[in-house]
Design a protein around this motif. Structure first.
Motif, short mmCIF file in Angstrom:
data_model
loop_
_atom_site.label_atom_id
_atom_site.label_comp_id
_atom_site.label_asym_id
_atom_site.label_seq_id
_atom_site.Cartn_x
_atom_site.Cartn_y
_atom_site.Cartn_z
N LEU A 1 0.83 -1.21 0.00
CA LEU A 1 0.00 0.00 0.00
C LEU A 1 0.86 1.26 0.00
O LEU A 1 0.52 2.25 -0.65
CB LEU A 1 -0.94 0.02 1.21
CG LEU A 1 -2.13 -0.92 1.13
CD1 LEU A 1 -2.89 -0.92 2.45
CD2 LEU A 1 -3.05 -0.52 -0.01
N TRP B 1 1.96 2.26 -3.49
CA TRP B 1 0.96 2.69 -4.46
C TRP B 1 1.20 4.13 -4.89
O TRP B 1 1.56 4.98 -4.09
CB TRP B 1 -0.44 2.57 -3.87
CG TRP B 1 -1.04 1.20 -3.98
CD1 TRP B 1 -0.39 0.04 -4.28
CD2 TRP B 1 -2.40 0.86 -3.77
NE1 TRP B 1 -1.27 -1.01 -4.26
CE2 TRP B 1 -2.51 -0.53 -3.95
CE3 TRP B 1 -3.52 1.58 -3.43
CZ2 TRP B 1 -3.72 -1.20 -3.83
CZ3 TRP B 1 -4.72 0.91 -3.30
CH2 TRP B 1 -4.81 -0.47 -3.50
N LYS B 2 0.98 4.38 -6.16
CA LYS B 2 1.08 5.72 -6.73
C LYS B 2 -0.33 6.18 -7.10
O LYS B 2 -1.31 5.51 -6.85
CB LYS B 2 2.00 5.70 -7.96
CG LYS B 2 3.39 5.18 -7.69
CD LYS B 2 4.16 6.12 -6.81
CE LYS B 2 5.58 5.59 -6.62
NZ LYS B 2 6.11 5.80 -5.34
N GLN C 1 -3.00 3.76 -8.82
CA GLN C 1 -3.66 2.80 -7.94
C GLN C 1 -4.63 3.50 -6.99
O GLN C 1 -5.74 3.00 -6.76
CB GLN C 1 -2.63 2.01 -7.13
CG GLN C 1 -1.85 1.00 -7.92
CD GLN C 1 -0.65 1.61 -8.62
OE1 GLN C 1 -0.21 2.71 -8.31
NE2 GLN C 1 -0.13 0.91 -9.61
N VAL C 2 -4.22 4.64 -6.43
CA VAL C 2 -5.10 5.36 -5.50
C VAL C 2 -6.36 5.83 -6.23
O VAL C 2 -7.47 5.70 -5.72
CB VAL C 2 -4.35 6.55 -4.85
CG1 VAL C 2 -5.28 7.39 -4.02
CG2 VAL C 2 -3.20 6.03 -4.00
N ALA D 1 -7.99 -1.97 -7.43
CA ALA D 1 -6.76 -1.22 -7.71
C ALA D 1 -5.53 -2.11 -7.74
O ALA D 1 -4.52 -1.73 -8.36
CB ALA D 1 -6.59 -0.12 -6.67
N THR D 2 -5.59 -3.28 -7.13
CA THR D 2 -4.43 -4.17 -7.19
C THR D 2 -4.22 -4.74 -8.59
O THR D 2 -3.15 -5.27 -8.89
CB THR D 2 -4.54 -5.34 -6.19
OG1 THR D 2 -5.67 -6.15 -6.54
CG2 THR D 2 -4.65 -4.84 -4.77
N PRO E 1 1.42 -1.09 -11.76
CA PRO E 1 2.22 0.01 -11.22
C PRO E 1 3.05 0.65 -12.32
O PRO E 1 3.51 -0.02 -13.24
CB PRO E 1 3.14 -0.68 -10.19
CG PRO E 1 2.53 -2.01 -9.94
CD PRO E 1 1.75 -2.37 -11.15
N LEU F 1 -2.29 -7.85 -2.31
CA LEU F 1 -1.27 -6.90 -1.87
C LEU F 1 0.02 -7.63 -1.53
O LEU F 1 1.12 -7.16 -1.87
CB LEU F 1 -1.77 -6.11 -0.65
CG LEU F 1 -2.83 -5.06 -0.95
CD1 LEU F 1 -3.39 -4.50 0.35
CD2 LEU F 1 -2.29 -3.95 -1.83
N GLN G 1 2.04 -8.31 -4.53
CA GLN G 1 2.73 -7.19 -5.15
C GLN G 1 4.13 -7.00 -4.59
O GLN G 1 4.97 -6.39 -5.22
CB GLN G 1 1.92 -5.90 -4.97
CG GLN G 1 0.65 -5.89 -5.77
CD GLN G 1 -0.14 -4.60 -5.60
OE1 GLN G 1 0.11 -3.82 -4.69
NE2 GLN G 1 -1.10 -4.39 -6.48
#
Length: 186
Positions: free
Chosen positions: A22, A25-26, A29-30, A82-83, A87, A169, A172
């Motif tokens: 988390l 995340w950029k 993803q947010v 969002a996962t 990225p 998560l 990732q």
């Protein structure tokens, strides 16, 4: 990336890996998490009449716990969505999630997330407006048998969606290491 803990890894280690993911995340993803959470929340809220609307009706008013379950499931589902957003720091030829092991993990977490969303719909919906419960149990049966089960469905929905999110998560940060194929003895 580090190698993934085994399938029976500890939950604290999984939670630590999820927090690290988390933090990485950029904005893509947010933004995807926020958009998907709002979309899922609107869909679930309108269909179950937690958001009053002229399209759907509800015979039995919502109970107090419907709203927190609705919001939490929407947030978890948005984060789970969002996962799946790539990225920006991963090169296109070195994608995360390639290979048969990753595909199985993605299918498993996708199924858990889907099951969590469906359970949330059953949990926060009107017990007598649910056609499946109404057909299986009748009006009085839906009130007598299905309504008391709804809080358990809500807990199940949150657990399944949360587990799917933690799984994604963790993946990732820690990739699974493919096991060596057993050599055939002749």
């Amino acid at each position: 990336m580090t190698s993934s803990p085994g399938p029976l890894s500890s939950w604290p280690q999984t939670a630590v890996l999820a927090v690290h993911a988390l933090r990485a995340w950029k904005m893509p993803q947010v933004g995807a998490a926020a958009g998907a959470a709002v979309a899922f929340g609107l869909l679930l809220g309108l269909a179950t009449v937690l958001i009053p609307n002229p399209v759907f009706a509800r015979d039995i008013p919502p109970v107090w716990w419907n709203y927190p379950v609705w919001v939490l499931t929407s947030l978890l589902s948005g984060m789970l969505f969002a996962t799946y957003v790539r990225p920006s720091f991963v090169p296109s030829d070195d994608r995360v999630g390639d290979g048969p092991t990753a595909d199985a993990g993605e299918r498993r977490s996708g199924r858990l997330g889907m099951a969590g969303g469906m359970l949330a719909w059953f949990a926060v919906g009107c017990p007598v407006c649910n056609k499946l419960a109404l057909l299986a149990l009748g009006y009085s049966g839906a009130i007598t048998w299905f309504a008391p089960v709804q809080p358990f469905l809500a807990v199940g929905a949150l657990l399944l969606t949360g587990a799917a999110l933690l799984w994604r998560l963790r993946g990732q940060i820690a990739c699974p290491v493919p096991g060596r194929e057993k050599e055939k003895v002749r």
